[in-house]
Design a protein around this motif. Structure first.
Motif, PDB file in Angstrom:
ATOM      1  N   LEU A 142       0.837  -1.202   0.000  1.00 35.62           N
ATOM      2  CA  LEU A 142       0.000   0.000   0.000  1.00 35.62           C
ATOM      3  C   LEU A 142       0.871   1.250   0.000  1.00 35.62           C
ATOM      4  CD1 LEU A 142      -1.853  -2.334   1.092  1.00 35.62           C
ATOM      5  CD2 LEU A 142      -3.121  -0.553   2.248  1.00 35.62           C
ATOM      6  N   GLN A 143       0.260   2.404  -0.270  1.00 36.33           N
ATOM      7  CA  GLN A 143       0.998   3.671  -0.321  1.00 36.33           C
ATOM      8  C   GLN A 143       1.739   3.960   0.973  1.00 36.33           C
ATOM      9  OE1 GLN A 143      -1.500   6.924  -1.592  1.00 36.33           O
ATOM     10  NE2 GLN A 143      -2.141   5.847  -3.437  1.00 36.33           N
TER      11      GLN A 143
ATOM     12  N   TYR B 148      -7.764  -0.566  -4.121  1.00 37.72           N
ATOM     13  CA  TYR B 148      -7.635  -1.669  -3.164  1.00 37.72           C
ATOM     14  C   TYR B 148      -8.467  -1.221  -1.975  1.00 37.72           C
ATOM     15  CZ  TYR B 148      -5.890  -4.352   0.787  1.00 37.72           C
ATOM     16  OH  TYR B 148      -5.809  -5.136   1.905  1.00 37.72           O
ATOM     17  N   SER B 149      -9.348  -2.074  -1.497  1.00 39.03           N
ATOM     18  CA  SER B 149     -10.145  -1.751  -0.326  1.00 39.03           C
ATOM     19  C   SER B 149     -10.185  -2.988   0.559  1.00 39.03           C
ATOM     20  CB  SER B 149     -11.565  -1.349  -0.739  1.00 39.03           C
ATOM     21  OG  SER B 149     -12.317  -0.939   0.390  1.00 39.03           O
ATOM     22  N   SER B 150     -10.257  -2.778   1.872  1.00 43.62           N
ATOM     23  CA  SER B 150     -10.188  -3.936   2.769  1.00 43.62           C
ATOM     24  C   SER B 150     -10.958  -3.722   4.056  1.00 43.62           C
ATOM     25  CB  SER B 150      -8.730  -4.242   3.099  1.00 43.62           C
ATOM     26  OG  SER B 150      -8.164  -3.159   3.805  1.00 43.62           O
TER      27      SER B 150
ATOM     28  N   ASP C 271      -7.340   2.354  -0.803  1.00 34.39           N
ATOM     29  CA  ASP C 271      -6.072   2.830  -1.329  1.00 34.39           C
ATOM     30  C   ASP C 271      -6.181   2.894  -2.851  1.00 34.39           C
ATOM     31  OD1 ASP C 271      -3.350   3.552  -0.648  1.00 34.39           O
ATOM     32  OD2 ASP C 271      -2.690   1.657  -1.505  1.00 34.39           O
ATOM     33  N   ASN C 272      -5.648   3.929  -3.463  1.00 38.32           N
ATOM     34  CA  ASN C 272      -5.574   3.966  -4.921  1.00 38.32           C
ATOM     35  C   ASN C 272      -4.656   2.832  -5.365  1.00 38.32           C
ATOM     36  OD1 ASN C 272      -7.234   6.213  -5.288  1.00 38.32           O
ATOM     37  ND2 ASN C 272      -5.526   7.620  -5.014  1.00 38.32           N
TER      38      ASN C 272
ATOM     39  N   GLU D 146       2.229  -1.141 -10.138  1.00 42.63           N
ATOM     40  CA  GLU D 146       3.672  -1.262  -9.894  1.00 42.63           C
ATOM     41  C   GLU D 146       3.969  -1.795  -8.493  1.00 42.63           C
ATOM     42  OE1 GLU D 146       5.482   2.483 -10.805  1.00 42.63           O
ATOM     43  OE2 GLU D 146       4.800   2.409 -12.889  1.00 42.63           O
ATOM     44  N   ARG D 147       2.988  -1.765  -7.601  1.00 46.07           N
ATOM     45  CA  ARG D 147       3.192  -2.269  -6.232  1.00 46.07           C
ATOM     46  C   ARG D 147       2.630  -3.686  -6.048  1.00 46.07           C
ATOM     47  NH1 ARG D 147       0.515   1.859  -2.802  1.00 46.07           N
ATOM     48  NH2 ARG D 147      -0.458   2.604  -4.679  1.00 46.07           N
ATOM     49  N   TRP D 148       2.177  -4.301  -7.121  1.00 48.91           N
ATOM     50  CA  TRP D 148       1.621  -5.660  -7.118  1.00 48.91           C
ATOM     51  C   TRP D 148       2.679  -6.637  -7.601  1.00 48.91           C
ATOM     52  CZ3 TRP D 148      -2.126  -8.852  -5.683  1.00 48.91           C
ATOM     53  CH2 TRP D 148      -2.333 -10.033  -6.398  1.00 48.91           C
ATOM     54  N   GLN D 149       2.784  -7.779  -6.916  1.00 46.76           N
ATOM     55  CA  GLN D 149       3.691  -8.854  -7.342  1.00 46.76           C
ATOM     56  C   GLN D 149       2.942 -10.176  -7.321  1.00 46.76           C
ATOM     57  OE1 GLN D 149       7.231  -8.999  -4.979  1.00 46.76           O
ATOM     58  NE2 GLN D 149       8.034  -7.095  -5.799  1.00 46.76           N
TER      59      GLN D 149
END
Length: 189
Positions: free
Chosen positions: A38-39, A131-133, A142-143, A147-150
């Protein structure tokens, strides 16, 4: 009248065609590790089971396990659906991708999704990819940033389709029949 050699050639050609069908009709069932940062630096991670699609990027997800947030294991996620389908009722499939560009999934512990997480990568539902949780996975919106996904494959196993197995059995039967007939012709001479 066909000679034994002609019959063997026909059986070999048929076997080759059927074997090629066995290769072309395999589905890729696989296990993956995933993580999303997340950011603010918090990390969602876990494992998922799915089937890699023909584009070699998209994965249709069938199961998520060992999901954790900042290394704290969350509840079991028994409901895995397309978020778009969950929200609108329009048919869809739960998908993620290696590139992070295709993300449409919601994973929850109950049918009302009081705790779990979702990825909506198109931006069509929230006006921005998101992304929401629930509580166990950061209790955040979160927007989403691909690029932050693996997503990394743990193991890939080619699973033959039933038609392929039938083709391989046919090749074996043709070979046995051809061999027996050849043996009978030699004895008759």
């Amino acid at each position: 009248m066909k000679t034994p050699l002609t019959k063997i050639a026909f059986a070999a050609a048929t076997g080759t065609v059927l074997s090629l069908g066995a290769i072309a009709n395999s589905a890729e069932a696989a296990s993956f590790n995933f993580s999303y940062t997340l950011q603010n630096g918090d990390i969602l991670s876990g494992m998922l089971e799915g089937e890699v699609q023909a584009d070699n990027d998209t994965v249709i997800v069938s199961e998520i396990s060992m999901a954790s947030f900042n290394d704290v294991l969350g509840p079991e996620l028994t409901l895995i659906e397309s978020f778009f389908e969950f929200l609108t009722g329009t048919p869809g499939v739960p998908t993620v991708s290696f590139s992070g560009s295709v993300m449409d999934i919601i994973a929850c512990g109950t049918s009302n999704c009081s705790d779990g997480f979702l990825f909506e990568g198109s931006g069509s539902l929230f006006g921005t990819p998101a992304y929401s949780s629930g509580f166990s996975y950061g209790n955040t919106f979160d927007n989403y940033n691909p690029e932050r996904w693996q997503l990394t494959a743990k193991n890939v196993t080619s699973v033959p389709e039933p038609a392929s197995l039938l083709g391989l059995l046919a090749v074996g039967a043709l070979g046995i029949a051809s061999h027996r007939k050849g043996s009978k012709l030699k004895k008759a001479e």
